[in-house]
Design a protein around this motif. Structure first.
Motif, PDB file in Angstrom:
ATOM      1  N   LEU A   1      -7.121   6.471   3.399  1.00  0.00           N
ATOM      2  CA  LEU A   1      -6.681   6.348   4.658  1.00  0.00           C
ATOM      3  C   LEU A   1      -5.138   6.135   4.757  1.00  0.00           C
ATOM      4  O   LEU A   1      -4.477   6.116   5.811  1.00  0.00           O
ATOM      5  CB  LEU A   1      -7.581   4.884   5.283  1.00  0.00           C
ATOM      6  CG  LEU A   1      -8.674   4.946   5.792  1.00  0.00           C
ATOM      7  CD1 LEU A   1      -9.283   3.441   5.854  1.00  0.00           C
ATOM      8  CD2 LEU A   1      -8.719   5.817   7.014  1.00  0.00           C
ATOM      9  N   ILE A   2      -4.465   5.885   3.648  1.00  0.00           N
ATOM     10  CA  ILE A   2      -3.102   5.442   3.453  1.00  0.00           C
ATOM     11  C   ILE A   2      -2.394   7.013   3.478  1.00  0.00           C
ATOM     12  O   ILE A   2      -1.060   6.618   3.921  1.00  0.00           O
ATOM     13  CB  ILE A   2      -2.774   4.745   2.187  1.00  0.00           C
ATOM     14  CG1 ILE A   2      -3.515   3.136   2.384  1.00  0.00           C
ATOM     15  CG2 ILE A   2      -1.320   4.407   2.062  1.00  0.00           C
ATOM     16  CD1 ILE A   2      -2.894   2.548   3.708  1.00  0.00           C
TER      17      ILE A   2
ATOM     18  N   TYR B   1       1.330   4.222  -3.132  1.00  0.00           N
ATOM     19  CA  TYR B   1       0.932   5.400  -2.753  1.00  0.00           C
ATOM     20  C   TYR B   1       2.132   6.315  -3.032  1.00  0.00           C
ATOM     21  O   TYR B   1       1.869   7.223  -3.763  1.00  0.00           O
ATOM     22  CB  TYR B   1       0.769   5.430  -1.330  1.00  0.00           C
ATOM     23  CG  TYR B   1       0.235   6.868  -0.893  1.00  0.00           C
ATOM     24  CD1 TYR B   1      -1.365   6.894  -1.070  1.00  0.00           C
ATOM     25  CD2 TYR B   1       0.696   8.155  -0.495  1.00  0.00           C
ATOM     26  CE1 TYR B   1      -2.008   8.423  -1.032  1.00  0.00           C
ATOM     27  CE2 TYR B   1       0.272   9.131  -0.115  1.00  0.00           C
ATOM     28  CZ  TYR B   1      -0.945   9.292  -0.420  1.00  0.00           C
ATOM     29  OH  TYR B   1      -1.648  10.722   0.047  1.00  0.00           O
TER      30      TYR B   1
ATOM     31  N   ALA C   1     -10.400   3.890  12.282  1.00  0.00           N
ATOM     32  CA  ALA C   1      -9.123   3.887  11.397  1.00  0.00           C
ATOM     33  C   ALA C   1      -8.011   3.290  12.301  1.00  0.00           C
ATOM     34  O   ALA C   1      -7.226   2.759  11.564  1.00  0.00           O
ATOM     35  CB  ALA C   1      -8.833   5.511  11.027  1.00  0.00           C
TER      36      ALA C   1
ATOM     37  N   ASP D   1      -8.290   3.638  -5.708  1.00  0.00           N
ATOM     38  CA  ASP D   1      -8.940   2.819  -4.539  1.00  0.00           C
ATOM     39  C   ASP D   1      -9.083   3.753  -3.490  1.00  0.00           C
ATOM     40  O   ASP D   1      -8.280   4.448  -2.990  1.00  0.00           O
ATOM     41  CB  ASP D   1      -8.110   1.818  -4.474  1.00  0.00           C
ATOM     42  CG  ASP D   1      -8.213   0.939  -3.529  1.00  0.00           C
ATOM     43  OD1 ASP D   1      -9.160   1.321  -2.568  1.00  0.00           O
ATOM     44  OD2 ASP D   1      -7.617  -0.316  -3.183  1.00  0.00           O
TER      45      ASP D   1
ATOM     46  N   THR E   1      -9.218   3.200  -0.475  1.00  0.00           N
ATOM     47  CA  THR E   1      -8.455   2.868   0.593  1.00  0.00           C
ATOM     48  C   THR E   1      -7.295   3.969   0.927  1.00  0.00           C
ATOM     49  O   THR E   1      -6.884   4.014   1.958  1.00  0.00           O
ATOM     50  CB  THR E   1      -7.863   1.396   0.416  1.00  0.00           C
ATOM     51  OG1 THR E   1      -8.901   0.464   0.234  1.00  0.00           O
ATOM     52  CG2 THR E   1      -6.981   1.105   1.664  1.00  0.00           C
ATOM     53  N   TYR E   2      -6.788   4.468  -0.315  1.00  0.00           N
ATOM     54  CA  TYR E   2      -5.506   5.422  -0.234  1.00  0.00           C
ATOM     55  C   TYR E   2      -6.046   6.583   0.504  1.00  0.00           C
ATOM     56  O   TYR E   2      -5.229   7.317   0.826  1.00  0.00           O
ATOM     57  CB  TYR E   2      -5.158   5.561  -1.533  1.00  0.00           C
ATOM     58  CG  TYR E   2      -4.366   4.402  -2.073  1.00  0.00           C
ATOM     59  CD1 TYR E   2      -3.281   3.879  -1.500  1.00  0.00           C
ATOM     60  CD2 TYR E   2      -4.727   3.549  -2.934  1.00  0.00           C
ATOM     61  CE1 TYR E   2      -2.558   2.736  -1.860  1.00  0.00           C
ATOM     62  CE2 TYR E   2      -4.287   2.322  -3.306  1.00  0.00           C
ATOM     63  CZ  TYR E   2      -3.174   1.845  -2.994  1.00  0.00           C
ATOM     64  OH  TYR E   2      -2.586   0.875  -3.332  1.00  0.00           O
TER      65      TYR E   2
ATOM     66  N   TYR F   1      -7.905  -0.284  11.538  1.00  0.00           N
ATOM     67  CA  TYR F   1      -7.194  -0.533  10.389  1.00  0.00           C
ATOM     68  C   TYR F   1      -5.864  -0.480  10.362  1.00  0.00           C
ATOM     69  O   TYR F   1      -5.341  -1.141   9.788  1.00  0.00           O
ATOM     70  CB  TYR F   1      -7.889   0.296   9.416  1.00  0.00           C
ATOM     71  CG  TYR F   1      -7.554   0.425   7.858  1.00  0.00           C
ATOM     72  CD1 TYR F   1      -7.710  -0.828   6.921  1.00  0.00           C
ATOM     73  CD2 TYR F   1      -6.779   1.110   7.324  1.00  0.00           C
ATOM     74  CE1 TYR F   1      -7.147  -1.092   5.966  1.00  0.00           C
ATOM     75  CE2 TYR F   1      -6.097   1.063   6.159  1.00  0.00           C
ATOM     76  CZ  TYR F   1      -6.589  -0.261   5.414  1.00  0.00           C
ATOM     77  OH  TYR F   1      -5.745  -0.478   4.226  1.00  0.00           O
ATOM     78  N   TYR F   2      -5.454   0.623  10.909  1.00  0.00           N
ATOM     79  CA  TYR F   2      -3.973   0.720  10.980  1.00  0.00           C
ATOM     80  C   TYR F   2      -3.336  -0.388  11.837  1.00  0.00           C
ATOM     81  O   TYR F   2      -2.219  -0.838  11.577  1.00  0.00           O
ATOM     82  CB  TYR F   2      -3.705   2.315  11.331  1.00  0.00           C
ATOM     83  CG  TYR F   2      -4.026   3.399  10.714  1.00  0.00           C
ATOM     84  CD1 TYR F   2      -4.005   3.261   9.313  1.00  0.00           C
ATOM     85  CD2 TYR F   2      -4.632   4.590  11.217  1.00  0.00           C
ATOM     86  CE1 TYR F   2      -4.359   4.232   8.358  1.00  0.00           C
ATOM     87  CE2 TYR F   2      -5.094   5.607  10.206  1.00  0.00           C
ATOM     88  CZ  TYR F   2      -4.889   5.501   9.030  1.00  0.00           C
ATOM     89  OH  TYR F   2      -5.297   6.517   8.102  1.00  0.00           O
TER      90      TYR F   2
ATOM     91  N   LEU G   1       0.606  -1.198   0.055  1.00  0.00           N
ATOM     92  CA  LEU G   1       0.000  -0.091   0.123  1.00  0.00           C
ATOM     93  C   LEU G   1       0.754   1.301   0.005  1.00  0.00           C
ATOM     94  O   LEU G   1       0.718   2.037  -0.660  1.00  0.00           O
ATOM     95  CB  LEU G   1      -0.907  -0.044   1.131  1.00  0.00           C
ATOM     96  CG  LEU G   1      -1.978  -0.950   1.201  1.00  0.00           C
ATOM     97  CD1 LEU G   1      -2.703  -1.000   2.392  1.00  0.00           C
ATOM     98  CD2 LEU G   1      -3.176  -0.646   0.096  1.00  0.00           C
TER      99      LEU G   1
ATOM    100  N   PHE H   1      -6.353   7.918  -4.532  1.00  0.00           N
ATOM    101  CA  PHE H   1      -7.770   7.532  -4.001  1.00  0.00           C
ATOM    102  C   PHE H   1      -8.687   7.604  -5.232  1.00  0.00           C
ATOM    103  O   PHE H   1      -9.625   7.018  -4.963  1.00  0.00           O
ATOM    104  CB  PHE H   1      -8.314   8.324  -2.942  1.00  0.00           C
ATOM    105  CG  PHE H   1      -8.728   9.663  -3.457  1.00  0.00           C
ATOM    106  CD1 PHE H   1     -10.072   9.743  -3.861  1.00  0.00           C
ATOM    107  CD2 PHE H   1      -7.848  10.923  -3.543  1.00  0.00           C
ATOM    108  CE1 PHE H   1     -10.580  11.064  -4.387  1.00  0.00           C
ATOM    109  CE2 PHE H   1      -8.437  12.093  -4.134  1.00  0.00           C
ATOM    110  CZ  PHE H   1      -9.456  12.229  -4.457  1.00  0.00           C
TER     111      PHE H   1
END
Length: 165
Positions: free
Chosen positions: A147-148, A22, A73, A142, A144-145, A76-77, A18, A139
Motif C-alpha cells: 500500500l505504501i 520504503y 485503501a 512487511d 503494508t508496503y 488507510y491513507y 513508512l 513488501f
C-alpha cells in the motif's frame, strides 16, 4: 545521509517512517524510474481484477468490489495523510473511469486477461528494478508496503509540485 538529501530522515510521523523505510529500498535512479512506470499499472490491474468479480444485483453493479477496496485503501491513507489521500482519491477516480470504460468495451473476460498480462509484465519490471537496486522489494519484509508504494510515488509527485503533505 543528511536531512537535506533525505526528506524522511528522523521521521516522527508514521507516514514519514513508512515512506522513509520504503525510500531506503528505492535509492537507485533506475529502480525509481521503473517504479514510476510499473506501480501505476499494477494498481490498475488490481482495480481491474476486482472490477470483474461478479456482484449480486441487490448489492451493486460491476466495479463494486474494486470500489470497496479503493475506499478501504483511502481510509488507510487518510490515517496517514489527508493531502496524499486526496491525490490518491483523484488517481483512483481516473482508474475507475478507465476500468469502467474498458469493462464495457472489452467485456469482463478480456479485461481480466489484459490485467493479468499487465500485472505480470509490471512485476517483472519491478523485480528487474530491485535486482539493479540490489535490495529486496519492501513488501517482502512487511505486506503494508504494497500500500505504501503508490503513496510513495504520490509523495514524490507532491514534493516535485511544491505541495506539502
Amino acid at each position: 545521509m543528511n536531512t537535506a538529501q533525505d526528506p524522511y530522515q528522523d521521521a516522527r510521523r508514521p507516514l514519514d517512517r513508512l515512506l522513509g523505510n520504503y525510500s531506503g529500498d528505492h535509492r537507485h535512479p533506475t529502480n525509481q524510474m521503473i517504479h514510476w512506470i510499473c506501480v501505476p499499472p499494477i494498481v490498475w490491474t488490481l482495480v481491474a481484477a476486482l472490477w470483474v468479480i461478479p456482484v449480486p444485483p441487490w448489492l451493486g453493479r460491476p466495479g463494486f468490489w474494486a470500489g470497496a477496496a479503493m475506499v478501504a485503501a483511502l481510509f488507510y491513507y487518510l490515517k496517514l495523510s489527508r493531502q496524499l489521500a486526496l491525490g490518491v482519491f483523484v488517481a483512483f477516480a481516473v482508474l475507475a473511469f478507465l476500468t469502467d470504460h474498458l469493462y464495457r468495451e472489452l467485456g469482463p473476460r478480456t479485461l481480466l486477461w489484459t490485467a493479468v498480462a499487465v500485472f505480470v509484465l509490471a512485476w517483472i519490471g519491478q523485480f528487474i528494478g530491485h535486482h539493479i537496486e540490489g535490495r529486496r522489494p519492501s513488501f517482502l519484509t512487511d505486506l503494508t508496503y504494497l500500500l505504501i508504494g503508490p503513496l510513495w510515488l504520490m509523495a514524490k509527485l507532491y514534493r516535485r509540485m511544491g505541495w506539502s503533505y
